[in-house]
Scaffold this motif. Structure first.
Motif, PDB file in Angstrom:
ATOM      1  N   GLU A 195      -8.099  -3.065  -2.512  1.00 23.42           N
ATOM      2  CA  GLU A 195      -8.509  -1.854  -2.811  1.00 23.42           C
ATOM      3  C   GLU A 195      -7.325  -2.488  -3.347  1.00 23.42           C
ATOM      4  O   GLU A 195      -6.639  -1.111  -4.017  1.00 23.42           O
ATOM      5  CB  GLU A 195      -9.232  -1.237  -2.085  1.00 23.42           C
ATOM      6  CG  GLU A 195     -10.272  -0.951  -1.359  1.00 23.42           C
ATOM      7  CD  GLU A 195     -10.736  -0.165  -0.446  1.00 23.42           C
ATOM      8  OE1 GLU A 195     -11.465   0.341  -0.699  1.00 23.42           O
ATOM      9  OE2 GLU A 195      -9.686   0.664   0.508  1.00 23.42           O
ATOM     10  N   LEU A 196      -5.906  -2.871  -3.039  1.00 23.66           N
ATOM     11  CA  LEU A 196      -4.963  -2.946  -3.704  1.00 23.66           C
ATOM     12  C   LEU A 196      -4.482  -2.917  -4.678  1.00 23.66           C
ATOM     13  O   LEU A 196      -5.218  -3.418  -5.742  1.00 23.66           O
ATOM     14  CB  LEU A 196      -3.351  -3.439  -2.730  1.00 23.66           C
ATOM     15  CG  LEU A 196      -3.800  -3.583  -1.381  1.00 23.66           C
ATOM     16  CD1 LEU A 196      -3.197  -5.006  -0.630  1.00 23.66           C
ATOM     17  CD2 LEU A 196      -2.662  -2.462  -1.099  1.00 23.66           C
ATOM     18  N   GLU A 197      -3.462  -1.683  -5.269  1.00 27.32           N
ATOM     19  CA  GLU A 197      -3.269  -2.051  -6.630  1.00 27.32           C
ATOM     20  C   GLU A 197      -2.138  -2.747  -7.331  1.00 27.32           C
ATOM     21  O   GLU A 197      -1.625  -2.622  -5.891  1.00 27.32           O
ATOM     22  CB  GLU A 197      -2.896  -0.856  -7.604  1.00 27.32           C
ATOM     23  CG  GLU A 197      -4.377   0.638  -7.128  1.00 27.32           C
ATOM     24  CD  GLU A 197      -3.990   1.871  -7.782  1.00 27.32           C
ATOM     25  OE1 GLU A 197      -3.047   1.880  -8.511  1.00 27.32           O
ATOM     26  OE2 GLU A 197      -5.149   2.413  -7.802  1.00 27.32           O
ATOM     27  N   ASN A 198      -2.262  -3.381  -8.291  1.00 37.21           N
ATOM     28  CA  ASN A 198      -0.743  -4.054  -9.089  1.00 37.21           C
ATOM     29  C   ASN A 198       0.244  -3.380  -8.772  1.00 37.21           C
ATOM     30  O   ASN A 198       0.059  -2.509  -9.454  1.00 37.21           O
ATOM     31  CB  ASN A 198      -1.282  -5.214 -10.036  1.00 37.21           C
ATOM     32  CG  ASN A 198      -0.014  -5.678 -10.733  1.00 37.21           C
ATOM     33  OD1 ASN A 198       0.666  -6.198  -9.966  1.00 37.21           O
ATOM     34  ND2 ASN A 198      -0.295  -5.745 -11.723  1.00 37.21           N
ATOM     35  N   LYS A 200       0.537  -1.371  -0.337  1.00 37.65           N
ATOM     36  CA  LYS A 200       0.358  -0.077  -0.151  1.00 37.65           C
ATOM     37  C   LYS A 200       0.813   1.049  -0.240  1.00 37.65           C
ATOM     38  O   LYS A 200       0.629   2.725  -0.706  1.00 37.65           O
ATOM     39  CB  LYS A 200      -1.030   0.092   1.463  1.00 37.65           C
ATOM     40  CG  LYS A 200      -1.457   1.017   1.210  1.00 37.65           C
ATOM     41  CD  LYS A 200      -2.889   1.519   0.448  1.00 37.65           C
ATOM     42  CE  LYS A 200      -3.328   3.044   0.419  1.00 37.65           C
ATOM     43  NZ  LYS A 200      -4.642   3.174  -0.523  1.00 37.65           N
ATOM     44  N   TRP A 253      -4.094  -9.913  -9.416  1.00 38.72           N
ATOM     45  CA  TRP A 253      -2.874 -10.418 -10.308  1.00 38.72           C
ATOM     46  C   TRP A 253      -2.219 -11.045  -8.788  1.00 38.72           C
ATOM     47  O   TRP A 253      -0.745 -11.083  -9.283  1.00 38.72           O
ATOM     48  CB  TRP A 253      -1.872  -8.973  -9.954  1.00 38.72           C
ATOM     49  CG  TRP A 253      -2.910  -8.053  -9.068  1.00 38.72           C
ATOM     50  CD1 TRP A 253      -4.085  -7.400  -9.383  1.00 38.72           C
ATOM     51  CD2 TRP A 253      -1.943  -7.716  -7.886  1.00 38.72           C
ATOM     52  NE1 TRP A 253      -4.498  -6.325  -8.397  1.00 38.72           N
ATOM     53  CE2 TRP A 253      -3.329  -6.896  -7.104  1.00 38.72           C
ATOM     54  CE3 TRP A 253      -0.984  -7.970  -7.330  1.00 38.72           C
ATOM     55  CZ2 TRP A 253      -2.634  -6.087  -6.253  1.00 38.72           C
ATOM     56  CZ3 TRP A 253      -0.923  -7.364  -5.355  1.00 38.72           C
ATOM     57  CH2 TRP A 253      -1.861  -6.148  -5.302  1.00 38.72           C
ATOM     58  N   LEU A 257      -7.944  -9.836  -6.286  1.00 40.73           N
ATOM     59  CA  LEU A 257      -6.795  -9.226  -6.755  1.00 40.73           C
ATOM     60  C   LEU A 257      -6.134 -10.167  -8.193  1.00 40.73           C
ATOM     61  O   LEU A 257      -5.789 -11.099  -7.024  1.00 40.73           O
ATOM     62  CB  LEU A 257      -6.166  -8.978  -5.778  1.00 40.73           C
ATOM     63  CG  LEU A 257      -6.817  -8.092  -5.160  1.00 40.73           C
ATOM     64  CD1 LEU A 257      -5.107  -7.421  -3.865  1.00 40.73           C
ATOM     65  CD2 LEU A 257      -6.659  -6.738  -5.619  1.00 40.73           C
ATOM     66  N   ALA A 267       1.897  -4.314 -12.542  1.00 40.93           N
ATOM     67  CA  ALA A 267       1.686  -3.798 -13.745  1.00 40.93           C
ATOM     68  C   ALA A 267       1.878  -4.238 -15.378  1.00 40.93           C
ATOM     69  O   ALA A 267       1.621  -4.644 -15.707  1.00 40.93           O
ATOM     70  CB  ALA A 267       0.460  -2.786 -14.039  1.00 40.93           C
TER      71      ALA A 267
END
Length: 354
Positions: free
Chosen positions: A273-276, A150, A310, A308, A279
């Motif tokens: 809610e975490l983003e990769n 995060k 990923w 998620l 990417a």
């Protein structure tokens, strides 16, 4: 006279309750009347000290640098068995550290999930690890990895969540999944987790009172162990690691209790809610879960891994919570973390290993 007696009794009762709620001062290492410092430490910007242990190949010549966050009741002296041949062939450097309040690292009364990431980042910078590094967290130590994903994703080369901690108060995981998962735990542990979340100021008394047992994880771990875990525990008891005796030396409140409070507090984010952070395909995140784990309900981690895609999810059939105590599984975890496979980098990887 009767009134004075009643007042005296009430005063004594209030004093008793107050003393029961207030934990004793920590036995901080390196100060007068405290425990001696026997490990290398770095000083953080807030004045606290973090103790660490290095393992593997030399830091300067390493191909891969992995920072490992230990679990509940653990320390930098945790066992993470990997063959010397593999370490040498891959050129792996390991950096273990005592999380706040454990071992020889100073307590952090205001510790949070967020503070874990910045402790790790500062540790890496003080030791000149480099701009990027891998992180691996086991059990409750996995919230340190979530924190890194995060707050410092730009510093990560890869991440591994091994039998990762779950909070029953995450806001984006469906409530029915969390409720069912919580009910899988012994009732006393359910109440302990509720106290840690809703009444953290009461947790010290709750875990130290003698009226009833309040935590299987602390006092009756075998109750939560799978058959495979029990075999590992027996081996550990037969051949104990003498260095692990220092893990809780500063007081249970500074390590175990504050760890629970931080983990079960209200997070600033939800894992779903975490983003990769990878990417573009350089790097990967892995989650390892045993099908027989009775400490970490796998249903919650299964949901997170589906939300998620990923995250490369590895489910180990027949394994319990102590995956990271077995050499073959540790090597599998490290190999998966380090292997770069571009064509899989954006695909889901769900492996059931027998």
């Amino acid at each position: 006279m009767m009134l004075l007696m009643i007042v005296a009794i009430l005063v004594c009762l209030v004093c008793y309750i107050y003393r029961s709620l207030i934990p004793p001062p920590p036995r901080i290492c390196g100060v007068p009347h405290g425990h001696p410092v026997t490990s290398p430490r770095i000083k953080l910007s807030d004045g606290r000290y973090l103790a660490y242990r290095e393992s593997g190949v030399d830091r300067a010549s390493a191909n891969y640098k992995i920072i490992i966050a230990h679990g509940f009741g653990g320390s930098k002296d945790m066992e993470f068995p990997i063959s010397k041949d593999m370490i040498k062939q891959q050129g792996v450097y390991f950096l273990f550290f005592d999380r706040a309040g454990y071992g020889e690292s100073d307590p952090h009364p205001s510790r949070t999930v967020k503070s874990e990431a910045y402790d790790i980042q500062e540790l890496a910078d003080k030791l000149k690890i480099g701009p990027k590094f891998y992180v691996l967290g086991a059990s409750i130590g996995a919230y340190s990895v979530y924190s890194c994903l995060k707050y410092i994703p730009h510093r990560l080369a890869g991440a591994a969540l091994v039998v990762p901690f779950v909070s029953y108060w995450w806001t984006k995981v469906p409530q029915d999944i969390l409720s069912k998962a919580l009910k899988l735990m012994p009732e006393k542990d359910q109440w302990t987790y509720r106290v840690a979340h809703y009444f953290p100021w009461l947790l010290y008394w709750w875990l130290t009172q003698k009226l009833f047992t309040s935590s299987s994880v602390i006092s009756e771990l075998s109750v939560l162990c799978s058959d495979r875990d029990l075999v590992i525990l027996r081996k550990k008891l037969e051949n104990p690691n003498p260095r692990m005796g220092k893990a809780r030396q500063q007081g249970d409140h500074e390590c175990l209790h504050r760890d629970m409070i931080a983990g079960f507090a209200t997070w600033e984010f939800d894992p779903t809610e975490l983003e990769n952070p990878f990417a573009e395909g350089v790097g990967s995140v892995h989650m390892w879960q045993g099908t027989e784990d009775r400490i970490i309900p796998r249903e919650v981690n299964q949901y997170i891994s589906k939300k998620l895609p990923w995250i490369k999810y590895h489910e180990l059939s027949g394994y319990g919570h102590l995956i990271h105590a077995e050499e073959q599984k540790c090597e599998d975890i490290i190999k998966a973390l380090l292997v770069s496979d571009d064509h899989l980098s954006t695909q889901r990887c769900r492996n059931v290993i027998n």
